[in-house]
Structures are given as C-alpha cells and as structure tokens.
Scaffold this motif. Structure first.
Motif, mmCIF file in Angstrom:
data_model
loop_
_atom_site.group_PDB
_atom_site.id
_atom_site.type_symbol
_atom_site.label_atom_id
_atom_site.label_comp_id
_atom_site.label_asym_id
_atom_site.label_seq_id
_atom_site.Cartn_x
_atom_site.Cartn_y
_atom_site.Cartn_z
ATOM 1 N N LYS A 167 0.834 -1.200 0.000
ATOM 2 C CA LYS A 167 0.000 0.000 0.000
ATOM 3 C C LYS A 167 0.874 1.258 0.000
ATOM 4 O O LYS A 167 0.590 2.222 -0.717
ATOM 5 C CB LYS A 167 -0.921 -0.011 1.218
ATOM 6 N N ILE A 168 1.950 1.246 0.786
ATOM 7 C CA ILE A 168 2.870 2.376 0.809
ATOM 8 C C ILE A 168 3.520 2.536 -0.564
ATOM 9 O O ILE A 168 3.708 3.649 -1.049
ATOM 10 C CB ILE A 168 3.947 2.177 1.905
ATOM 11 N N GLY A 169 3.867 1.416 -1.204
ATOM 12 C CA GLY A 169 4.449 1.462 -2.540
ATOM 13 C C GLY A 169 3.510 2.073 -3.559
ATOM 14 O O GLY A 169 3.921 2.882 -4.397
ATOM 15 N N ILE A 170 2.249 1.713 -3.474
ATOM 16 C CA ILE A 170 1.263 2.269 -4.407
ATOM 17 C C ILE A 170 1.133 3.776 -4.203
ATOM 18 O O ILE A 170 1.084 4.549 -5.163
ATOM 19 C CB ILE A 170 -0.102 1.565 -4.239
ATOM 20 N N VAL B 8 10.454 4.717 -8.420
ATOM 21 C CA VAL B 8 11.227 3.470 -8.353
ATOM 22 C C VAL B 8 11.127 2.849 -6.963
ATOM 23 O O VAL B 8 10.923 1.643 -6.820
ATOM 24 C CB VAL B 8 12.699 3.726 -8.748
ATOM 25 N N LEU B 9 11.258 3.669 -5.927
ATOM 26 C CA LEU B 9 11.140 3.167 -4.557
ATOM 27 C C LEU B 9 9.749 2.580 -4.311
ATOM 28 O O LEU B 9 9.608 1.526 -3.688
ATOM 29 C CB LEU B 9 11.422 4.288 -3.557
ATOM 30 N N GLY B 10 8.725 3.242 -4.825
ATOM 31 C CA GLY B 10 7.368 2.720 -4.698
ATOM 32 C C GLY B 10 7.195 1.387 -5.397
ATOM 33 O O GLY B 10 6.550 0.471 -4.869
ATOM 34 N N ALA B 11 7.794 1.250 -6.581
ATOM 35 C CA ALA B 11 7.704 -0.021 -7.301
ATOM 36 C C ALA B 11 8.437 -1.122 -6.542
ATOM 37 O O ALA B 11 7.945 -2.258 -6.460
ATOM 38 C CB ALA B 11 8.284 0.138 -8.707
ATOM 39 N N ILE B 12 9.584 -0.797 -5.974
ATOM 40 C CA ILE B 12 10.330 -1.801 -5.193
ATOM 41 C C ILE B 12 9.517 -2.233 -3.980
ATOM 42 O O ILE B 12 9.396 -3.431 -3.689
ATOM 43 C CB ILE B 12 11.704 -1.238 -4.774
ATOM 44 N N LEU B 13 8.939 -1.279 -3.261
ATOM 45 C CA LEU B 13 8.117 -1.623 -2.102
ATOM 46 C C LEU B 13 6.901 -2.444 -2.504
ATOM 47 O O LEU B 13 6.489 -3.349 -1.781
ATOM 48 C CB LEU B 13 7.671 -0.361 -1.368
ATOM 49 N N PHE B 14 6.325 -2.123 -3.649
ATOM 50 C CA PHE B 14 5.151 -2.862 -4.111
ATOM 51 C C PHE B 14 5.501 -4.314 -4.413
ATOM 52 O O PHE B 14 4.787 -5.226 -4.019
ATOM 53 C CB PHE B 14 4.562 -2.191 -5.355
ATOM 54 N N PHE B 15 6.601 -4.540 -5.115
ATOM 55 C CA PHE B 15 6.939 -5.897 -5.522
ATOM 56 C C PHE B 15 7.562 -6.721 -4.396
ATOM 57 O O PHE B 15 7.475 -7.941 -4.403
ATOM 58 C CB PHE B 15 7.852 -5.881 -6.748
ATOM 59 N N ILE B 16 8.181 -6.074 -3.424
ATOM 60 C CA ILE B 16 8.748 -6.801 -2.294
ATOM 61 C C ILE B 16 7.668 -7.142 -1.268
ATOM 62 O O ILE B 16 7.750 -8.164 -0.600
ATOM 63 C CB ILE B 16 9.879 -5.978 -1.634
ATOM 64 N N GLY B 17 6.664 -6.287 -1.156
ATOM 65 C CA GLY B 17 5.618 -6.487 -0.156
ATOM 66 C C GLY B 17 4.843 -7.762 -0.391
ATOM 67 O O GLY B 17 4.648 -8.221 -1.513
ATOM 68 N N LYS B 18 4.384 -8.338 0.689
ATOM 69 C CA LYS B 18 3.606 -9.569 0.614
ATOM 70 C C LYS B 18 2.186 -9.235 0.182
ATOM 71 O O LYS B 18 1.603 -8.267 0.643
ATOM 72 C CB LYS B 18 3.568 -10.241 1.981
#
Length: 72
Positions: free
Chosen positions: A3-6, A48-58
C-alpha cells in the motif's frame, strides 16, 4: 508495504505529470526549488522506490471465514 508502494508511485507520477497542466502538489512544491536535475531525481526515485516496495511487499491473502473457524 504494498500500500505504501502504491501511494509512493501515485505521488511520484503526480509530481511528474501535474506540472504539464500548470498544477503542483503544495506539500511537494519545494522539490522544484532544488533545481531541475535534483527534482527529476527525487521524482523518479519516488516512483522506483514505490515499485520496489510494491513488488517486495507480501500480497494480502485474506482467507474467508468458514463455518469451522466461526464455531471455535
């Protein structure tokens, strides 16, 4: 984390797209005062940071409540 990534992706894209329409986000208006190159680096870095958080997040797998679970 997803959610933070989005949210980070949405804010980053808004910071990139809105100036073309003559609009800015008031909270992030100071970014443009740093200069053109640092502003672009921050905006792209946010996406980019948001995309990384999105794809790493469960993924949020919520299992439905069954009758057996509710009986306990």
């Amino acid at each position: 984390m997803r959610k933070i990534g989005i949210y980070a992706i949405i804010i980053g894209l808004a910071l990139i797209i809105l100036p073309y329409f003559g609009l800015t986000l008031r909270l992030f208006g100071m970014i443009d005062e740093l200069g053109e190159t640092p502003a672009w680096a921050i905006k792209i870095g946010l996406v980019v940071l948001g995309a990384i958080l999105f794809f790493i997040g469960k993924p949020s797998n919520q299992q439905p409540v069954t009758e057996e679970d509710s009986a306990e």
